[in-house]
Structure formats: structure tokens, C-alpha cells
Design a protein around this motif. Structure first.
Motif, PDB file in Angstrom:
ATOM      1  N   ARG A 129       0.844  -1.212   0.000  1.00 21.03           N
ATOM      2  CA  ARG A 129       0.000   0.000   0.000  1.00 21.03           C
ATOM      3  C   ARG A 129       0.876   1.257   0.000  1.00 21.03           C
ATOM      4  O   ARG A 129       0.553   2.259  -0.643  1.00 21.03           O
ATOM      5  N   GLN A 130       1.986   1.171   0.721  1.00 17.83           N
ATOM      6  CA  GLN A 130       2.904   2.311   0.726  1.00 17.83           C
ATOM      7  C   GLN A 130       3.435   2.554  -0.693  1.00 17.83           C
ATOM      8  O   GLN A 130       3.585   3.698  -1.134  1.00 17.83           O
ATOM      9  N   GLY A 131       3.665   1.436  -1.390  1.00 18.63           N
ATOM     10  CA  GLY A 131       4.114   1.539  -2.786  1.00 18.63           C
ATOM     11  C   GLY A 131       3.079   2.246  -3.652  1.00 18.63           C
ATOM     12  O   GLY A 131       3.413   3.011  -4.559  1.00 18.63           O
ATOM     13  N   TYR A 535      -1.542   6.872  14.756  1.00 16.11           N
ATOM     14  CA  TYR A 535      -1.049   5.499  14.574  1.00 16.11           C
ATOM     15  C   TYR A 535       0.312   5.339  15.260  1.00 16.11           C
ATOM     16  O   TYR A 535       0.546   4.369  15.987  1.00 16.11           O
ATOM     17  N   ARG A 536       1.176   6.319  15.048  1.00 13.60           N
ATOM     18  CA  ARG A 536       2.502   6.240  15.677  1.00 13.60           C
ATOM     19  C   ARG A 536       2.367   6.191  17.205  1.00 13.60           C
ATOM     20  O   ARG A 536       3.096   5.488  17.880  1.00 13.60           O
ATOM     21  N   ILE A 537       1.428   6.955  17.745  1.00 17.17           N
ATOM     22  CA  ILE A 537       1.357   7.089  19.204  1.00 17.17           C
ATOM     23  C   ILE A 537       0.551   5.954  19.846  1.00 17.17           C
ATOM     24  O   ILE A 537       0.966   5.383  20.844  1.00 17.17           O
ATOM     25  N   THR A 538      -0.593   5.619  19.270  1.00 16.99           N
ATOM     26  CA  THR A 538      -1.414   4.568  19.909  1.00 16.99           C
ATOM     27  C   THR A 538      -1.088   3.168  19.381  1.00 16.99           C
ATOM     28  O   THR A 538      -1.460   2.184  19.993  1.00 16.99           O
ATOM     29  N   GLU A 539      -0.482   3.087  18.232  1.00 17.75           N
ATOM     30  CA  GLU A 539      -0.178   1.816  17.540  1.00 17.75           C
ATOM     31  C   GLU A 539      -1.448   1.036  17.197  1.00 17.75           C
ATOM     32  O   GLU A 539      -1.415  -0.176  17.012  1.00 17.75           O
ATOM     33  N   ASP A 540      -2.569   1.734  17.138  1.00 19.89           N
ATOM     34  CA  ASP A 540      -3.836   1.072  16.801  1.00 19.89           C
ATOM     35  C   ASP A 540      -3.974   1.011  15.266  1.00 19.89           C
ATOM     36  O   ASP A 540      -4.038   2.055  14.601  1.00 19.89           O
ATOM     37  N   PRO A 541      -4.043  -0.209  14.715  1.00 25.39           N
ATOM     38  CA  PRO A 541      -4.045  -0.336  13.245  1.00 25.39           C
ATOM     39  C   PRO A 541      -5.262   0.266  12.561  1.00 25.39           C
ATOM     40  O   PRO A 541      -5.264   0.451  11.348  1.00 25.39           O
ATOM     41  N   LYS A 542      -6.315   0.591  13.339  1.00 24.68           N
ATOM     42  CA  LYS A 542      -7.495   1.144  12.659  1.00 24.68           C
ATOM     43  C   LYS A 542      -7.150   2.470  11.961  1.00 24.68           C
ATOM     44  O   LYS A 542      -7.730   2.802  10.940  1.00 24.68           O
ATOM     45  N   TYR A 543      -6.175   3.188  12.507  1.00 18.68           N
ATOM     46  CA  TYR A 543      -5.830   4.465  11.869  1.00 18.68           C
ATOM     47  C   TYR A 543      -5.222   4.255  10.492  1.00 18.68           C
ATOM     48  O   TYR A 543      -5.429   5.035   9.578  1.00 18.68           O
ATOM     49  N   ARG A 544      -4.455   3.161  10.356  1.00 18.66           N
ATOM     50  CA  ARG A 544      -3.914   2.840   9.036  1.00 18.66           C
ATOM     51  C   ARG A 544      -5.047   2.454   8.081  1.00 18.66           C
ATOM     52  O   ARG A 544      -5.059   2.848   6.923  1.00 18.66           O
ATOM     53  N   GLU A 545      -5.974   1.661   8.589  1.00 20.51           N
ATOM     54  CA  GLU A 545      -7.086   1.212   7.736  1.00 20.51           C
ATOM     55  C   GLU A 545      -7.906   2.416   7.265  1.00 20.51           C
ATOM     56  O   GLU A 545      -8.305   2.496   6.111  1.00 20.51           O
ATOM     57  N   TRP A 546      -8.146   3.351   8.168  1.00 17.93           N
ATOM     58  CA  TRP A 546      -8.898   4.548   7.786  1.00 17.93           C
ATOM     59  C   TRP A 546      -8.133   5.340   6.722  1.00 17.93           C
ATOM     60  O   TRP A 546      -8.713   5.833   5.762  1.00 17.93           O
ATOM     61  N   LEU A 596       4.041   7.766   5.153  1.00 13.48           N
ATOM     62  CA  LEU A 596       4.615   7.484   6.475  1.00 13.48           C
ATOM     63  C   LEU A 596       3.663   6.630   7.316  1.00 13.48           C
ATOM     64  O   LEU A 596       4.103   5.783   8.091  1.00 13.48           O
ATOM     65  N   LEU A 597       2.362   6.848   7.162  1.00 11.57           N
ATOM     66  CA  LEU A 597       1.367   6.082   7.914  1.00 11.57           C
ATOM     67  C   LEU A 597       1.468   4.586   7.611  1.00 11.57           C
ATOM     68  O   LEU A 597       1.305   3.749   8.490  1.00 11.57           O
ATOM     69  N   PHE A 598       1.746   4.260   6.347  1.00 15.06           N
ATOM     70  CA  PHE A 598       1.775   2.849   5.952  1.00 15.06           C
ATOM     71  C   PHE A 598       3.165   2.225   6.122  1.00 15.06           C
ATOM     72  O   PHE A 598       3.351   1.045   5.846  1.00 15.06           O
ATOM     73  N   GLY A 599       4.125   3.031   6.513  1.00 14.19           N
ATOM     74  CA  GLY A 599       5.507   2.548   6.494  1.00 14.19           C
ATOM     75  C   GLY A 599       6.089   2.237   7.861  1.00 14.19           C
ATOM     76  O   GLY A 599       5.393   2.194   8.881  1.00 14.19           O
ATOM     77  N   ASP A 600       7.378   2.066   7.844  1.00 13.29           N
ATOM     78  CA  ASP A 600       8.169   1.723   9.024  1.00 13.29           C
ATOM     79  C   ASP A 600       8.078   2.853  10.059  1.00 13.29           C
ATOM     80  O   ASP A 600       8.368   4.008   9.762  1.00 13.29           O
TER      81      ASP A 600
END
Ligand code: DMJ
Length: 625
Positions: A129-131, A535-546, A596-600
Motif C-alpha cells: 500500500r505504501q508503494g 497510529y505512531r502514538i497509539t499503535e492502533d491499526p485502525k488508523y492505518r485502515e482509515w 509514512l502512515l503505511f511505512g516503518d
């Protein structure tokens, strides 16, 4: 991971398949017989037996003449064709089936995409997805390069460029560090080379520019490019293109001219516009500066002073905040205008949207930027921030009805008059800022383990999560899946029906009101910015999905085949009407934050970097030296 509630839950849909299945006349009658009291009361009497016989006779007849029919065919098409009167008898006996809720193709699409949210994605999926985001950036740049190279912005439909920001080639500079972060050397080199060849000359020749826009986009872009292309960033992210000194020298040349906005003003508050070639400055036509504009210069000027060794930039910029510290406020909240002539706030309009937003963002970010001064010289900024966030929670936060979205409204006439349930998309920077302010850039888990969060931080963090959801729902509630520029919220005190986002399957369709004039989308970054920080702070994957849902909607509705992406005129209709503009922040911010959201998560860590309001990262300065 919590999936977004559907209008009809998955369970309901399966249930419907049984409940609403077409029933044959045979079933209708036998089920009626089996379940009715007739069986008990009349089964044994002769009239009862006669009736049962009659019914079975009728039933056999109906079975012979019955034609099965398609439930999708509307009722008015299902009567006479080929059935004659017999079909009518069948229809008469048949209990009309309750049709499953009818969803438009869009709603069906929405439901399936919402179902995807519930599906956990693997890390390799995120890399792919980052790609996709990188491909989007390349597509955006190629449109700009083909039709508008050197202009401020691309008009992707008419395939030309426009100078909406004073003619410094703003897209080139806003894009450069995104290309570097994405590792697209060729674009980074093209942008870098263009800057080396053209920018200094333009800075000395061009006319009027806005102090704030030029600082956050052009100065900010040059400074982060300088940092990212040097050894102090750990590794050089620019393998081709000019020497990094070019970026620093150009930044100084630009800032030297911008400083006139401060020196020409009789107070600490700078004028809003600068004429570059004359090195003169003047106030906006109404004489006022925007509060957010004059207070959103300090990260850039501070960093320039740090790397150039010349304190003059920082000294001028920080005076604005020092001065604002002394002004009266409403529970830490400030009006959106300020006069450079009197140095006082003007009017009573308080909001965290346009003209107010980044005042609050920079209070905390300027404090974070200089680690060694957090408990000393800059402590007042943290205090101003804390007071303001308390004020936000007390005066501006409300809950919508019927479904209870938390939102931040406005006080157009201060506290004397009524609250307005209006929220600009711009306010969606706030979830990210609140989360950052709470943990200072480390993860929530780590902050809790180390006992670093006080009650205030926790409240801010909770508010951040609630608001991030609201910002996401502002996208999900529309037909296109893209947010409008402004949303209103349905509250006890205020309701304007009739203007919804068009996605009838959204649970929040009645909570979010979108007025006709507010239906545009300018490819803005604030929501994805907050999703990235959260996402960086909570590490909750829902933010990436959104974030992925939002990215897909941009791809679907704003991508222009010949190159670039366009703003939209109306996010509530399909297909959406298009505007002809690709804003520089789509490349500078929106795509960078998505990438950045989808990456390392180790790339540009938030306890080591502070992003300016245009998403240009600067390193946090560890020591005063
Ligand atoms: C950007 O220029 C900045 O993020 C600014 O702070 C607000 N407006 C745009 C993006 O929406």
C-alpha cells in the motif's frame, strides 16, 4: 480492531437472506396451517376438514400455474406478463415478500469496503500500500512536470500551471522532501536542480508573497531538504542533485527578505505580505493579520537560526509568541485576527479552523522543538497550550445527535453569543496535535509504562482519538468517501436537515450536515496527518485502515489520467464535479503523511522530529548549543 458499524450488520444481512427469501404459495399455505390455531380448533370438525380440502385443492391448482419470478423485478412489472388472470390469483394469495433493504450500487460498494476495514492487514500488505502512495506521488509529479514545471500549482484538467502563491515554484519545493523520504532520487534531483537554477533569482525578482504561505511551504521545504540531504540526518536522502548548501543559502536569501514583514511593523506582529523585489512589507487590505499566520513561522525561523548560526531569524519570530503571551484570552483561546498596528487581537471570532488552527499547533510544536528549553525559556508555550486545550474542551467540544460524534465547534461572537456547530476540515489537525502534546512523540504504551501521562494528557489523548474518528467519519459519510471543506453537526440546539453527505449507509448520515457551499475538497492533509500521528502514538491499526480508505477515495475520484490529481467541487455527488487545481500540499503533506502512515514507524520518529504545519520535518534540537 473495531470495525465501523454497518447500517445493516453482517448478521442482519445473512438473516435477511433467509427471512426475505421468496416463499412459494405452497409454503405460504402450509406454514399458515401449521402455525395457525385452525389446526387446534377446527382440525377435527367437518367444516374444518372441508376447508382444509379446499385449500389443498386450490394449492395444487396454484402450483400448476405458478411461475417463479425474480425478486429484483419491480412489483409493477410482475403482474400480467404471460400469466393472465391466473398470475393475479397467485399474487393475491402470496403474502408480499418483505424485500431486503435496497442499497444503491454505491452503498453496496461502501459496505464491502467497510467490511474490508475489519480484515487485518499484514505488514507486507502495508508495504505494498505504501508503494501505491509512492506511485500516486510519481503520478502527481509527472502531471506537474509535464504541464506546469516552475509554476506554483498544476491545473490538471486544462493542463497548465498557475502562480497562486507569488511565483516561486511552490510545488517544486513543497515536493522535494517527500521525494527524498520516498527515495525517488530522480524526482528529488529534478526538484533540487530546478531550485539551484531558478529559485534565488525568483526570490530577488518576484513581487508580492504571503509571509505565512511562503514560510511554511518554501522556507520550510528548503530547510527540511537541507536537513535530509546532510549527514546530520543519519544518511543522505539526496543522492543526486545540488549540494545541500544550496538549500541553506537559498533559505537564508528568502528569509532575509521575509524579515521585512517584522521590521516594517510597529509592533511584534508582522505584516501579512512582503514584496520580495522591493524588500518591503505591508498589511492585508483590512489592516489585520491572521492569528494563525503570524504564530506559524517560529519552527522555520528557529531552525534556520540553528543551522545558520545567526540568531536574528529566531529572535524576530519568537517575539510574536512572547507578545501573544501577554494578551488577554478566553480560557486560553484567541480571536482569529490580530492587528500589527496595535498588537491587539481584533474581533471575537474564536475557532480552530481557518485563521486560528496552527496557532495552537505551534504552541506545542515550538515548545517540543527545543528540548533543552522546555523547562526554562519556553515553558510558557506549554502553559499557553495546556490552558488553550482546556478551553477547547470546555467551550468548543460538543457531541452530535443522534449518534454522538465528538466535534469542535466555533464561537463566532466569543462567549457572549451562541456556539456554532461548524467544523472546518482544517480542524482535523487537532487530533494529531493533541496526541503529540500528550506523549511528546513517544508511544502511549511507553508513556504509560514510564508514568509520563498526567490527567490532562490523558484527557487530551482521549479527545484526540474521538476527534480522529469524527474526522474519518466526515469522509465516510459522503458519496465519494472524501470529506467536505466544512461540516456542521446536528446538535440539540441546531439542526439543518436536507444536506447530508450522500452515503446513506453511514451511521452518521444524520449527524453530519454538509451545506451546498461547503461541499468541495481541496486534497487537504489534516485528517491523514492526524491518522499518521495517532497510529505512531497509539499503535492502533485502525488508523492505518482509515488512511487506506481515504487514499483509495482520492485515487478513485481525484486522479487525472494525463497526470496529477484535482480538487473537487462536490464530494456528495457521483461522479463528483471537479475543480481544476492540484494544491502543493497534496504532494508536500497529504501523500507524505499517507506514505509514512503505511511505512516503518522508525522513519522520522516523532520524539526526534517535529513536522512544520506543511509537513516538512525538522530535527528536534537537543541542546541549547
Ligand atoms: C497547509 O498549507 C497547511 O497545513 C496549513 O497549516 C493549513 N492549510 C494547508 C493544508 O490544508
Amino acid at each position: 480492531m473495531a470495525s465501523r458499524p454497518l447500517p445493516y450488520s453482517t448478521r442482519d444481512l445473512h438473516y435477511d437472506n433467509a427471512k426475505f427469501r421468496h416463499r412459494s404459495p405452497f409454503k405460504v399455505i402450509t406454514q399458515a396451517l401449521v402455525s395457525s390455531n385452525v389446526r387446534h380448533d377446527c382440525g377435527r370438525c367437518s367444516i374444518g376438514k372441508f376447508l382444509i380440502l379446499l385449500m389443498f385443492g386450490g394449492l395444487t391448482y396454484l402450483m400448476l400455474v405458478h411461475r417463479s419470478y425474480n425478486l429484483d423485478t419491480p412489483a409493477f412489472e410482475k403482474t400480467d406478463h404471460g400469466n393472465g388472470g391466473i398470475g393475479r390469483i397467485g399474487n393475491f394469495l402470496r403474502k408480499p415478500p418483505r424485500l431486503p433493504p435496497r442499497l444503491s450500487p454505491d452503498e453496496v460498494r461502501n459496505i464491502s469496503s467497510n467490511l474490508e476495514i475489519g480484515k487485518p492487514s499484514t505488514e507486507s500488505e502495508w508495504i505494498s500500500r505504501q508503494g501505491k502512495v509512492k506511485e500516486a506521488f510519481i503520478h502527481a509529479w509527472s502531471g506537474y512536470k509535464s504541464f506546469a514545471m516552475g509554476k506554483d500549482e498544476l491545473m490538471p484538467l486544462t493542463k497548465r500551471g498557475v502562480d497562486g502563491l507569488g511565483g516561486l515554484g511552490a510545488t517544486v519545493i513543497d515536493s522535494l522532501d517527500t521525494a527524498m523520504i520516498m527515495g525517488i532520487n530522480e524526482i528529488a534531483a529534478e526538484a533540487g536542480t530546478w531550485i539551484e537554477k531558478n529559485l534565488m533569482q525568483r526570490i530577488s525578482e518576484k513581487g508580492q508573497v504571503n509571509l505565512f504561505e511562503t514560510t511554511i511551504r518554501v522556507l520550510g521545504g528548503l530547510l527540511s531538504a537541507y536537513h535530509l540531504s546532510g549527514s546530520d540526518s543519519g544518511k543522505s536522502l539526496l543522492s543526486k542533485g545540488p549540494k545541500r548548501e544550496v538549500f541553506l543559502e537559498t533559505a537564508k536569501g528568502l528569509a532575509d527578505r521575509l524579515l521585512v514583514a517584522f521590521t516594517a511593523s510597529p509592533t511584534a506582529i508582522p505584516f501579512s505580505d512582503v514584496v520580495l523585489r522591493d524588500q518591503s512589507a505591508h498589511p492585508a487590505p483590512d489592516g489585520l493579520s491572521s492569528t494563525s499566520e503570524v504564530s506559524t513561522l517560529q519552527l522555520e525561523f528557529n531552525y534556520l537560526s540553528a543551522i545558520s548560526g545567526d540568531p536574528k531569524y529566531s529572535a524576530k519570530a519568537i517575539k510574536v509568541l512572547e507578545h501573544m503571551r501577554t494578551l488577554p484570552k478566553v480560557e486560553g483561546l484567541v480571536p482569529i485576527y490580530i492587528s500589527p498596528h496595535s498588537g491587539q487581537f481584533s474581533g471575537e471570532n474564536i475557532r480552530l479552523g481557518s485563521r486560528g488552527d496552527s496557532y495552537y499547533e505551534y504552541l506545542i510544536k515550538v515548545w517540543l522543538q527545543q528540548k533543552a528549553s522546555r523547562d526554562g525559556q519556553l515553558k510558557y508555550l506549554h502553559e499557553m497550550y495546556e490552558e488553550a486545550m482546556k478551553g477547547v474542551r470546555h467551550l468548543l467540544v460538543q457531541k452530535s445527535i443522534p449518534k454522538g460524534l465528538i466535534f469542535v465547534g466555533e464561537l463566532p461572537f466569543g462567549t457572549k453569543d451562541s456556539f456554532s456547530p461548524k467544523m472546518d476540515h482544517l480542524v482535523c489537525f487537532l487530533p494529531g496535535t493533541l496526541a503529540l502534546g500528550a506523549t511528546k512523540g513517544i508511544t502511549k504504551k511507553k508513556a504509560i509504562e514510564q508514568n509520563l501521562l498526567n490527567a490532562e494528557d490523558m484527557e487530551n489523548l482521549n479527545l484526540a482519538e474521538d476527534l480522529a474518528k469524527t474526522c474519518f467519519e466526515m469522509y465516510a459519510v459522503t458519496s465519494t468517501g472524501l470529506a467536505p471543506e466544512i461540516a456542521y453537526f446536528h446538535t440539540e440546539g441546531a439542526y439543518e436537515g436536507g444536506h447530508d453527505g450522500g452515503n446513506k449507509s453511514s451511521e452518521y448520515i444524520n449527524d453530519i450536515i454538509i451545506k451546498p457551499n461547503d461541499r468541495h475538497n481541496l486534497l487537504r492533509p489534516e485528517t491523514v496527518e492526524s491518522l499518521f500521528v495517532l497510529y505512531r502514538i497509539t499503535e492502533d491499526p485502525k488508523y492505518r485502515e482509515w488512511g487506506w480508505q481515504i487514499f483509495k477515495a482520492f485515487e478513485k475520484h481525484t486522479k487525472i489520467d494525463s497526470g496529477g490529481y484535482t480538487s473537487l467541487d462536490d464530494v456528495t455527488t457521483l461522479p463528483p464535479r471537479k475543480r481544476d487545481k492540484m494544491e502543493t500540499f497534496f504532494l508536500g503533506e497529504t501523500l507524505k503523511y499517507l506514505y509514512l502512515l503505511f511505512g516503518d514507524t522508525n522513519v522520522l520518529p516523532l520524539d526526534k522530529y517535529v513536522f512544520n504545519t506543511e509537513a516538512h520535518p525538522f530535527p528536534i534540537i537537543e541542546s541549547t548549543g
